[in-house]
Design a protein around this motif. Structure first.
Motif, mmCIF file in Angstrom:
data_model
loop_
_atom_site.group_PDB
_atom_site.id
_atom_site.type_symbol
_atom_site.label_atom_id
_atom_site.label_comp_id
_atom_site.label_asym_id
_atom_site.label_seq_id
_atom_site.Cartn_x
_atom_site.Cartn_y
_atom_site.Cartn_z
ATOM 1 N N SER A 142 0.826 -1.208 0.000
ATOM 2 C CA SER A 142 0.000 0.000 0.000
ATOM 3 C C SER A 142 0.858 1.256 0.000
ATOM 4 O O SER A 142 0.573 2.230 -0.716
ATOM 5 N N VAL A 143 1.909 1.250 0.792
ATOM 6 C CA VAL A 143 2.801 2.413 0.838
ATOM 7 C C VAL A 143 3.442 2.642 -0.527
ATOM 8 O O VAL A 143 3.466 3.769 -1.048
ATOM 9 N N ALA A 144 3.969 1.581 -1.132
ATOM 10 C CA ALA A 144 4.642 1.707 -2.425
ATOM 11 C C ALA A 144 3.674 2.125 -3.529
ATOM 12 O O ALA A 144 4.047 2.876 -4.439
ATOM 13 N N THR A 145 2.429 1.664 -3.455
ATOM 14 C CA THR A 145 1.459 1.974 -4.508
ATOM 15 C C THR A 145 0.851 3.357 -4.335
ATOM 16 O O THR A 145 0.745 4.127 -5.295
ATOM 17 N N LEU A 146 0.443 3.707 -3.117
ATOM 18 C CA LEU A 146 -0.180 5.004 -2.877
ATOM 19 C C LEU A 146 0.793 6.161 -3.088
ATOM 20 O O LEU A 146 0.391 7.252 -3.483
ATOM 21 N N THR A 147 2.062 5.940 -2.819
ATOM 22 C CA THR A 147 3.058 6.995 -3.059
ATOM 23 C C THR A 147 3.515 7.005 -4.512
ATOM 24 O O THR A 147 4.398 7.793 -4.862
ATOM 25 N N THR A 148 2.931 6.131 -5.338
ATOM 26 C CA THR A 148 3.238 6.008 -6.773
ATOM 27 C C THR A 148 4.686 5.629 -7.030
ATOM 28 O O THR A 148 5.206 5.879 -8.112
ATOM 29 N N VAL A 149 5.351 5.043 -6.026
ATOM 30 C CA VAL A 149 6.724 4.574 -6.231
ATOM 31 C C VAL A 149 6.718 3.310 -7.088
ATOM 32 O O VAL A 149 7.449 3.195 -8.070
ATOM 33 N N GLY A 150 5.884 2.343 -6.695
ATOM 34 C CA GLY A 150 5.708 1.138 -7.484
ATOM 35 C C GLY A 150 6.981 0.350 -7.710
ATOM 36 O O GLY A 150 7.450 0.197 -8.835
ATOM 37 N N TYR A 151 7.571 -0.179 -6.640
ATOM 38 C CA TYR A 151 8.812 -0.948 -6.772
ATOM 39 C C TYR A 151 8.621 -2.206 -7.622
ATOM 40 O O TYR A 151 9.519 -2.651 -8.319
ATOM 41 N N GLY A 152 7.458 -2.801 -7.556
ATOM 42 C CA GLY A 152 7.205 -4.001 -8.331
ATOM 43 C C GLY A 152 7.691 -5.275 -7.688
ATOM 44 O O GLY A 152 7.613 -6.350 -8.298
ATOM 45 N N ASP A 153 8.211 -5.198 -6.460
ATOM 46 C CA ASP A 153 8.685 -6.407 -5.778
ATOM 47 C C ASP A 153 7.513 -7.265 -5.303
ATOM 48 O O ASP A 153 7.643 -8.480 -5.158
ATOM 49 N N VAL A 154 6.366 -6.628 -5.063
ATOM 50 C CA VAL A 154 5.145 -7.328 -4.652
ATOM 51 C C VAL A 154 4.012 -6.818 -5.525
ATOM 52 O O VAL A 154 3.721 -5.619 -5.541
ATOM 53 N N THR A 155 3.354 -7.730 -6.259
ATOM 54 C CA THR A 155 2.267 -7.322 -7.151
ATOM 55 C C THR A 155 1.092 -8.291 -7.031
ATOM 56 O O THR A 155 1.285 -9.494 -6.822
ATOM 57 N N PRO A 156 -0.136 -7.794 -7.168
ATOM 58 C CA PRO A 156 -1.312 -8.669 -7.133
ATOM 59 C C PRO A 156 -1.343 -9.580 -8.365
ATOM 60 O O PRO A 156 -0.902 -9.197 -9.450
ATOM 61 N N VAL A 157 -1.897 -10.788 -8.201
ATOM 62 C CA VAL A 157 -1.989 -11.738 -9.315
ATOM 63 C C VAL A 157 -3.429 -12.066 -9.672
ATOM 64 O O VAL A 157 -3.701 -12.562 -10.769
ATOM 65 N N THR A 158 -4.368 -11.785 -8.780
ATOM 66 C CA THR A 158 -5.769 -12.069 -9.074
ATOM 67 C C THR A 158 -6.378 -10.908 -9.854
ATOM 68 O O THR A 158 -5.931 -9.760 -9.713
#
Length: 269
Positions: A207-223
């Protein structure tokens, strides 16, 4: 006829007054910094640059003794400046006498000054490598000392203080969004990726990485549901970042406008 002791005391007060005018920016009637403070600001920037360069092994290997020599010279220069500021502080009614000097030494800027020069004198002996690197990082506090020379720092502080209610609300909204999005993604992804989303605290990193628009991509949803929700979260994150940024930008712009108006009034007078 004036006694030698009284003459010496009078000469000392005159010298201390000159030192105070050279070192204390608020004591100057003319705008800008004194030549002394300009030199000090230059030394602060130089010391910070050398600290950064010294962390690069290739650069350090080119001149192993240069950094130690430069650091010794800069440490002595800042020590002289620190002692000078303690002496000159007696010109300020708040810091007169021994008790006043101790109050000055306990002030935030004086503590930063002291912390900026202590690492060199503390690490001249045998110290393990980790402690040495840790103490040397304190030297970067020298850069923070430039804040005393900049009216912009004061404007920024007043801008933040003036909009503290709006900023508090935006921080509360941000915290609420973090908890909400991490809870939803936990429900959607926990069964498929227990390592990354097996609990709300684990999902909080996403949530932190996504909401701050950083988007590291180390954890991503698959569903599919998780991916759709991730897209919505990223869009909401743009607004979350823009809100406090806009508040600060508007407040700082107002502060600078007031400073320009005050300057124009002073010029007209």
């Amino acid at each position: 006829m004036q006694q030698p002791d009284s003459q010496a005391a009078s000469d000392y007060r005159v010298w201390r007054r000159r030192l105070y005018l050279m070192l204390e920016p608020t004591a100057r009637q003319a705008p800008g910094l004194s030549i002394t403070n300009r030199c000090i600001a230059g030394l602060i920037l130089l010391a910070t640059i050398l600290t950064l360069l010294e962390t690069e092994p290739v650069v350090r290997a080119l001149a192993p003794s240069f950094f130690m020599t430069a650091e010794a010279a800069l440490a002595m220069a800042f020590l002289v400046e620190y002692v000078g500021r303690v002496i000159a502080a007696g010109e300020d009614p708040r810091y007169r006498g021994w008790a006043g000097r101790l109050r000055f030494m306990a002030s935030p800027w004086a503590i930063i000054d002291l912390l900026a020069i202590l690492p060199f004198f503390l690490t001249m002996g045998a110290v393990n490598a980790f402690a040495l690197r840790l103490l040397k990082l304190i030297r970067l506090l020298r850069l923070a000392r430039l804040g005393r020379f900049s009216n912009a720092i004061g404007d920024l502080y007043r801008a933040v203080r003036g909009r503290r209610y709006e900023l508090t609300v935006s921080l509360m909204v941000a915290g609420l969004l973090l908890v909400l999005t991490s809870s939803v993604i936990y429900v959607l992804e926990a069964s498929h990726q227990p390592e990354a989303f097996g609990s709300i605290p684990r999902a909080l990193w996403w949530s932190v990485a996504t909401l701050t628009t950083v988007g590291y991509g180390d954890v991503t949803p698959v569903t599919p549901g998780g991916q759709v929700f991730a897209g919505l979260t990223a869009i909401v994150g743009i607004g979350m970042i823009a809100m406090p940024t806009g508040i600060l930008a508007a407040a700082f712009s107002d502060a600078m406008q007031k400073r320009r108006e005050q300057g124009e009034e002073h010029d007209n007078d």
